[in-house]
Design an enzyme around this catalytic site. Structure first.
Site, PDB file in Angstrom:
ATOM      1  N   THR A   1       0.810  -1.217   0.000  1.00  0.00           N
ATOM      2  CA  THR A   1       0.000   0.000   0.000  1.00  0.00           C
ATOM      3  C   THR A   1       0.843   1.268   0.000  1.00  0.00           C
ATOM      4  OG1 THR A   1      -0.217  -0.115   2.398  1.00  0.00           O
ATOM      5  CG2 THR A   1      -1.981  -1.078   1.091  1.00  0.00           C
ATOM      6  N   CYS A   2       1.961   1.276   0.693  1.00  0.00           N
ATOM      7  CA  CYS A   2       2.786   2.482   0.775  1.00  0.00           C
ATOM      8  C   CYS A   2       3.390   2.850  -0.579  1.00  0.00           C
ATOM      9  CB  CYS A   2       3.894   2.322   1.801  1.00  0.00           C
ATOM     10  SG  CYS A   2       3.298   2.139   3.476  1.00  0.00           S
ATOM     11  N   GLN A   3       3.740   1.838  -1.356  1.00  0.00           N
ATOM     12  CA  GLN A   3       4.398   2.095  -2.635  1.00  0.00           C
ATOM     13  C   GLN A   3       3.463   1.919  -3.814  1.00  0.00           C
ATOM     14  OE1 GLN A   3       6.972  -0.823  -1.438  1.00  0.00           O
ATOM     15  NE2 GLN A   3       8.518   0.547  -0.598  1.00  0.00           N
TER      16      GLN A   3
END
EC number: 2.3.2.26
Length: 141
Positions: A133-135
């Site tokens: 999700t972060c990337q």
């Protein structure tokens, strides 16, 4: 009666929450000074804080990058065929799976993109898609 109702409503919506709201506002303005927010119109600030709620899914498809796949690979074509047939709510659920939010924050769909990465595994049919999700990376078997 009208005066009583007016006083009661004023107490419930203003006076009873005055101290907690002032404390919240003080802490909020410490981290986000008001002078930084004054340059935005209310609609712009709402989009900045909450994100866009309507999307151009075909534009999103155009912004995707691929690693281990090509745009015309059968797996990718199947993915997008199925994706575009999904109801709007399911597409937003996919967005939440991919990014952690069912909204696109900031600039909108025209600048939002993600990456689809091929999982190099011996038995890809036994795997499920995963997301970072972060990337904004979708790992697709």
């Amino acid at each position: 009666r009208k005066e009583y109702v007016d006083l009661y409503v004023n107490y419930m919506f203003n006076k009873s929450v005055k101290k907690p709201f002032e404390d919240f506002m003080k802490g909020f303005l410490r981290g986000c000074p008001a002078r930084n927010w004054k340059m935005f119109l209310p609609e712009e600030l709402q989009v900045l804080l909450q994100g866009h709620t309507t999307f151009d899914w075909h534009l999103l498809e155009k912004n995707v990058m691929y690693s281990g796949y090509e745009k015309l690979d059968q797996t990718i074509r199947n993915f997008w065929t199925v994706f575009h047939k999904l109801p709007e709510e399911k597409k937003k659920m996919f967005l939440a799976f991919l990014t952690g939010s069912d909204k696109i924050t900031g600039y909108g769909t025209e600048r939002f993109g993600f990456c689809i990465v091929a999982l190099q595994e011996e038995n890809p049919d036994e795997l499920s898609p995963r997301a970072s999700t972060c990337q904004r990376i979708l790992f697709l078997p």
